[in-house]
Scaffold this motif. Structure first.
Motif, short mmCIF file in Angstrom:
data_model
loop_
_atom_site.label_atom_id
_atom_site.label_comp_id
_atom_site.label_asym_id
_atom_site.label_seq_id
_atom_site.Cartn_x
_atom_site.Cartn_y
_atom_site.Cartn_z
N ALA A 1 11.38 -4.60 3.04
CA ALA A 1 10.76 -4.50 4.37
C ALA A 1 10.22 -5.84 4.87
N PRO A 2 9.42 -6.59 4.08
CA PRO A 2 8.94 -7.88 4.58
C PRO A 2 10.06 -8.89 4.83
N VAL A 3 11.10 -8.83 4.00
CA VAL A 3 12.23 -9.75 4.19
C VAL A 3 12.93 -9.45 5.51
N PRO B 1 10.08 0.39 -5.14
CA PRO B 1 9.88 -1.07 -5.09
C PRO B 1 10.95 -1.81 -4.29
N VAL B 2 12.19 -1.36 -4.37
CA VAL B 2 13.26 -2.03 -3.63
C VAL B 2 13.00 -1.97 -2.14
N LEU B 3 12.60 -0.80 -1.65
CA LEU B 3 12.30 -0.63 -0.23
C LEU B 3 11.09 -1.45 0.17
N GLY C 1 0.78 -1.23 0.00
CA GLY C 1 0.00 0.00 0.00
C GLY C 1 0.81 1.27 0.00
N VAL C 2 1.91 1.29 0.73
CA VAL C 2 2.68 2.53 0.87
C VAL C 2 3.40 2.86 -0.43
#
Length: 285
Positions: free
Chosen positions: A235-237, A229-231, A224-225
């Motif tokens: 984040a989930p990783v 794309p890299v960031l 959503g944010v």
């Protein structure tokens, strides 16, 4: 003079320790960081911080006030009321003061935003007052964490409509925090008759549920944010790595590593929100 001040300082420290300082500071910091990205001036950011802080203080102090007898029964050394470091009456008075202050501080962000924040605080109180011992124990966490970011965004200048993913991610984060938070206290809770949803599912299942919920929150935010794309992919990783380390360390009896891992993941999620900047308040619903 210094000798006279020592009892006051000890009482102040004990009162601070009775408010559940880790989640209180973390939740207040998250809300304040989010407020800083929504176009508020310094006064507006401070009002959000004060509203959230007083609400969280009232929830934490009410919890320790109500749980005093149970904490004494299981000899909780980390609970100031149970150890006699501060009286139950003092904590009760602090609870009332914080709750009263929370009302005007919340409404300072606008009627609708303020009412939603008070509903979030009321959900925390409902948990303390008995919901935590039922199958619905996770519901107050979903409501509180789901409404908190909505309060911050809705109270921003221009009353922007919060994007759909904001309360969804907040609710998932809150639910995951609930399952992780009770893990160190399962045995003590069982000894005093507290049987919320995590207690009924057991430690192993609750650990898995917490991890899934928190990763889902990170994924929703990454989707959503509006960030690069890299960031968004990183984040989930990173959240998964932190949770894995925390839950492995949390296998030790009484360890609060899973809960601290939750707080780190929450900060990762807040970093995503802060990175979104002013685009957050302009996102379509």
């Amino acid at each position: 003079m210094l000798t006279a001040m020592r009892p006051v300082a000890r009482s102040a420290l004990a009162l601070a320790a009775a408010c559940h300082p880790e989640p209180t500071v973390a939740v207040t910091a998250m809300a304040t960081a989010l407020a800083a990205t929504t176009g508020r001036d310094a006064v507006g950011v401070l009002l959000v911080a004060a509203a959230v802080l007083t609400g969280q203080l009232s929830i934490g102090w009410l919890n320790d006030h109500l749980d005093a007898d149970r904490d004494v029964l299981v000899a909780r050394r980390d609970k100031p009321v149970a150890t006699g470091a501060i009286s139950r009456e003092a904590v009760r008075a602090a609870t009332v003061v914080a709750a009263v202050l929370c009302v005007p501080l919340s409404l300072a962000s606008g009627l609708l935003a303020g009412v939603l924040h008070l509903v979030a605080v009321a959900a925390g109180w409902a948990y303390d007052l008995g919901v935590k011992a039922t199958r619905a124990s996770v519901v107050p966490y979903v409501v509180c964490f789901g409404l908190l970011p909505v309060f911050v965004v809705l109270g921003a200048p221009g009353t922007p409509t919060p994007p759909w993913w904001l309360p969804v991610a907040g609710g998932l984060l809150g639910a995951g925090a609930h399952f992780a938070n009770v893990l160190p206290d399962l045995d003590d809770d069982a000894a005093t008759g507290v049987r919320g949803l995590p207690h009924r599912l057991g430690a192993r299942v609750s650990r898995v549920v917490a991890a899934v919920l928190l990763l889902a929150a990170s994924a929703v935010l990454a989707f959503g944010v509006p960030v690069p794309p890299v960031l968004a992919a990183a984040a989930p990783v990173l959240a998964a790595a932190v949770l894995a380390a925390g839950f492995v360390a949390g296998r030790r009896p009484g360890s609060r590593a899973p809960f601290r891992a939750v707080m780190v993941v929450a900060l990762i999620d807040v970093a995503l929100l802060v990175a979104a900047g002013p685009a957050l308040v302009g996102s379509p619903s």
